[in-house]
Design an enzyme around this catalytic site. Structure first.
Site, PDB file in Angstrom:
ATOM      1  N   HIS A 297       0.815  -1.213   0.000  1.00 53.84           N
ATOM      2  CA  HIS A 297       0.000   0.000   0.000  1.00 53.84           C
ATOM      3  C   HIS A 297       0.848   1.261   0.000  1.00 53.84           C
ATOM      4  O   HIS A 297       0.316   2.367  -0.116  1.00 53.84           O
ATOM      5  CB  HIS A 297      -0.937   0.000   1.207  1.00 53.84           C
ATOM      6  CG  HIS A 297      -2.015  -1.027   1.108  1.00 53.84           C
ATOM      7  ND1 HIS A 297      -3.038  -1.130   2.021  1.00 53.84           N
ATOM      8  CD2 HIS A 297      -2.240  -2.003   0.191  1.00 53.84           C
ATOM      9  CE1 HIS A 297      -3.842  -2.130   1.682  1.00 53.84           C
ATOM     10  NE2 HIS A 297      -3.364  -2.671   0.576  1.00 53.84           N
TER      11      HIS A 297
ATOM     12  N   ARG B  15      -7.409   2.286   1.583  1.00 56.28           N
ATOM     13  CA  ARG B  15      -7.509   0.867   1.953  1.00 56.28           C
ATOM     14  C   ARG B  15      -7.266   0.635   3.437  1.00 56.28           C
ATOM     15  O   ARG B  15      -7.157  -0.509   3.890  1.00 56.28           O
ATOM     16  CB  ARG B  15      -6.488   0.068   1.128  1.00 56.28           C
ATOM     17  CG  ARG B  15      -6.723   0.174  -0.375  1.00 56.28           C
ATOM     18  CD  ARG B  15      -5.464  -0.098  -1.169  1.00 56.28           C
ATOM     19  NE  ARG B  15      -4.468   0.940  -0.994  1.00 56.28           N
ATOM     20  CZ  ARG B  15      -3.302   0.988  -1.637  1.00 56.28           C
ATOM     21  NH1 ARG B  15      -3.001   0.050  -2.507  1.00 56.28           N
ATOM     22  NH2 ARG B  15      -2.443   1.960  -1.420  1.00 56.28           N
TER      23      ARG B  15
END
Length: 738
Positions: A152, A304
């Site tokens: 990420h 996320r």
């Protein structure tokens, strides 16, 4: 030109009627006017994507990286920047020149064979009963979590901003017809879900407005390329954002310390949580949380961050670590402004993530010997190396850890014991359930579970647990999805060549027969299964082929994955002007201190956990093997090396400001006044090598009574773009990806 019009139209279908007209041209026959093109470029955001950035000069531009990643490489300022195309190591193989995904037409043949449905591959190769797994004897589940955490940091693939078919207007979550951006996953007749659902929804990745620099001229047409919405660099961008507006939204601008914003509605026994979404983004971002029915507990940050409990725990941990760093730096340098404290802590955080990933994580994934062979020692920054994330890395290679995920989420109380108030959870009950952190014990139980639980061992016949193939997002309502099928469909959407092509790129043997493949996989049964499904090894999807190879000695990936991972991580290291080992980035004393960082220390410093393993990525068998946080093997990061000198060797004492801030950068002092004061005089002074004095005369801070107490409300100017990215991530429901 025509191909680009198709891409622009696809990206703009939801923002103007003009764009909808473009979408229905297949291929476009009427060229658009220059005015129409400008409307499209502005509406889609392509104008900023295609514009070359202007790179700042001066000491501060050498000291701190940009939020967007732009100008890291001054000759190629877009390399590694957010909102740029993924790079390609091999030319794409789409079904046609316009970029139709592999397998779009079920009857289309490749090497004389059709591609099997991705759900059929998942059922026959990947599916594993939750109870039928082996545990890794050497690695903890925190290693698995770190893989997703660092993913990420450098990859996020935005999906189409439209959720409806361009031609028919059909809802992509309901239709089983293939009509861009809908690319539904068909359910085979042999599937247990037959009769319950005919397909699973899948959205195509949004196309880039510009073609990748890779393979220019290698193909006769402009191939479709996908976007990376965040910086490629390992710079902790999942903590700070990859744009200036997002970075501003995540800060507490009323603090004199440059801290990140905290939750003002709840705390973890006195320790901070991430702030909730809501009015911080001018009231519009809350729709993302409403869509997943979590309006209260959805947290602001990386889109996320709320995927599952482990992500929330790590996001919270590093938010606290940033704020801890700025507090310590302020004690050492009280004359630093909030911006300087923020940037210095951000710089240290980036280095921490680089060190933990390259020195602690990668050797366990690749194996010590393969790491030394594939990742030679750092020799310095190379401006000719493109650090951009490769399409195959994001869409396939770095998804290898999906087959190491445990089906249960362990949560443990003090002493690493089971606690009735936060029992273990089936994995699907931890997805988009960040409310559990607030209501069920904070992040400590989650982190204890990650530290003590072993990773799942990847083995043939024990690939992906049914929690991920049969129950993905089941707890959120609707039909559950299949992560394995989603991964395979994503690779086809991105036009990734087959398994054999990537073996060839890495200089590995290419299987031509069943016995060749059986020798590579070390499993004749699995080789026969693959050839029964695909017909030829050339058609095997790269992700499933790569994860099927037996691991190299001491590692957890096979030769192909080791090659692809090492190639990417080496480019991320050598192509980063702000890499922590580069001489100009940190001093030698600072580098020596940074080398002592450990994830265990960060957990000790930012939680109520008092006992940790010396190596959090290695499996700890018993709680008795944990060490006290005061143990010498859990050293503190000594920040004294960051104390700024009070004198210059040539010009003597550093002139400070009353009611203001200063920063020494090389031989230049930069000045800034505090709130309610105006800077009178120059904003910087330089040590004159001839007179050995600071020149010109330092400024002063003049009080402005009218300005005191003014509260500045920060609103994200690009909130619509941000929310589209958040919605795209939530609605795509792709866990452990991008």
């Amino acid at each position: 030109m025509r191909t680009r019009l198709v891409w622009l139209g696809e990206a703009a279908c939801v923002v103007s009627s003009l764009c909808k007209t473009v979408c229905h041209l297949s291929p476009p026959t009427d060229p658009l006017s220059e005015a129409d093109m400008q409307v499209l470029l502005q509406a889609t955001g392509c104008s900023s994507e295609m514009q070359r950035p202007l790179c700042k000069t001066g000491c501060l531009s050498e000291r701190y990286r940009s939020f967007t990643g732009e100008c890291n490489n001054r000759s190629h300022p877009k390399w590694g920047a957010a909102n740029t195309p993924y790079s390609r190591w091999l030319p794409p193989e789409y079904e046609d020149i316009r970029g139709v995904p592999r397998g779009w037409d079920p009857e289309h043949t490749y090497y004389n064979y059709t591609l099997p449905p991705v759900r059929l591959i998942s059922q026959n190769v990947l599916y594993t009963h939750n109870e039928n797994i082996s545990l890794d004897s050497s690695l903890s589940h925190l290693l698995v979590e770190w893989g997703q955490w660092i993913d990420h940091d450098f990859a996020l693939t935005p999906q189409s901003p439209s959720t409806a078919a361009f031609r028919t207007g059909a809802d992509c979550t309901r239709t089983c017809s293939r009509d861009t951006p809908c690319f539904p996953i068909q359910i085979p007749l042999s599937d247990p879900r037959t009769g319950i659902q005919s397909c699973m929804p899948f959205f195509r990745s949004a196309p880039s407005c510009v073609r990748s620099e890779a393979f220019t001229g290698a193909t006769p047409h402009h191939h479709r390329e996908q976007l990376n919405a965040i910086t490629s660099f390992v710079d902790a961008s999942m903590v700070y954002g990859s744009s200036s507006p997002m970075a501003a939204a995540l800060r507490n601008h009323s603090s004199p310390l440059g801290v990140l914003a905290l939750n003002d509605q709840a705390s973890d026994q006195g320790l901070a949580y991430m702030p909730y979404l809501g009015t911080r983004l001018c009231g519009v971002a809350i729709i993302v949380c409403l869509w997943v029915k979590l309006p209260v507990f959805c947290c602001l940050g990386d889109s996320r961050a709320n995927e599952h409990l482990g992500m929330i725990a790590l996001h919270t941990l590093f938010l606290r670590e940033h704020n801890r760093l700025v507090s310590e730096l302020h004690l050492l340098n009280p004359h630093w402004s909030p911006d300087t404290l923020y940037q210095e802590a951000r710089k240290i955080m980036g280095a921490i993530h680089q060190i933990l990933t390259w020195e602690h994580y990668l050797p366990r994934v690749l194996g010590e010997t393969p790491t030394s062979l594939l990742m030679p020692p750092y020799k310095g920054y190379d401006p000719e190396i493109d650090p951009s994330i490769a399409n195959v890395f994001s869409a396939a290679a770095f998804r290898f850890a999906h087959v190491t995920v445990q089906p249960m989420v362990a949560r443990l109380g003090p002493g690493y014991s089971l606690a009735p108030q936060h029992p273990p959870l089936p994995l699907h009950h931890s997805l988009f359930a960040s409310w559990r952190v607030v209501q069920e014990g904070g992040i400590d139980p989650v982190l204890r579970g990650l530290l003590l639980s072993p990773a799942k061992l990847q083995m043939p016949g024990q690939m992906m647990v049914e929690e991920l193939t049969e129950r993905l997002f089941q707890a959120q309502g609707g039909m559950p999805l299949d992560l394995g099928a989603l991964n395979l469909q994503r690779g086809r959407d991105h036009g990734l060549p087959g398994y054999s092509s990537w073996r060839g790129l890495c200089g590995l043997s290419v299987p031509n027969t069943t016995s060749d493949l059986a020798g590579i996989l070390g499993n004749p049964g699995l080789a026969e299964k693959f050839l029964l499904l695909y017909g030829t090894s050339q058609n095997i999807d790269v992700w499933v082929g790569a994860i099927s190879e037996p691991p190299l000695p001491g590692g957890r990936v096979g030769p192909l994955l080791a090659c692809l991972l090492a190639k990417q991580f080496r480019a991320l290291r050598d192509g980063d002007r702000f890499w922590w080992e580069r001489e100009a980035v940190f001093t030698s004393t600072q580098r020596a201190q940074l080398h002592t960082v450990s994830l265990s220390r960060i957990i000790c410093d930012n939680t109520h956990i008092t006992r940790v393993p010396s190596d959090p990525f290695s499996r700890t068998v018993s709680p008795e093997d944990m060490l006290a946080c005061s143990h010498p093997l859990i050293p503190h990061l000594n920040l004294s090396a960051w104390k700024e000198p009070d004198t210059d060797p040539s010009c003597g004492p550093i002139p400070r400001l009353q009611s203001g801030f200063s920063l020494l950068c090389d031989s230049v002092i930069y000045y800034q006044c505090g709130p309610g004061y105006q800077l009178i005089g120059p904003s910087s002074v330089t040590c004159d090598p001839n007179s050995y004095q600071w020149s010109p005369a330092p400024p002063i801070c003049h009080g402005r009574e009218w300005a005191r107490g003014v509260c500045v409300c920060v609103c994200v100017r690009e909130r619509e773009i941000l929310i589209k990215a958040l919605q795209s991530t939530c609605m795509s429901l792709v866990l452990y990806s991008d």
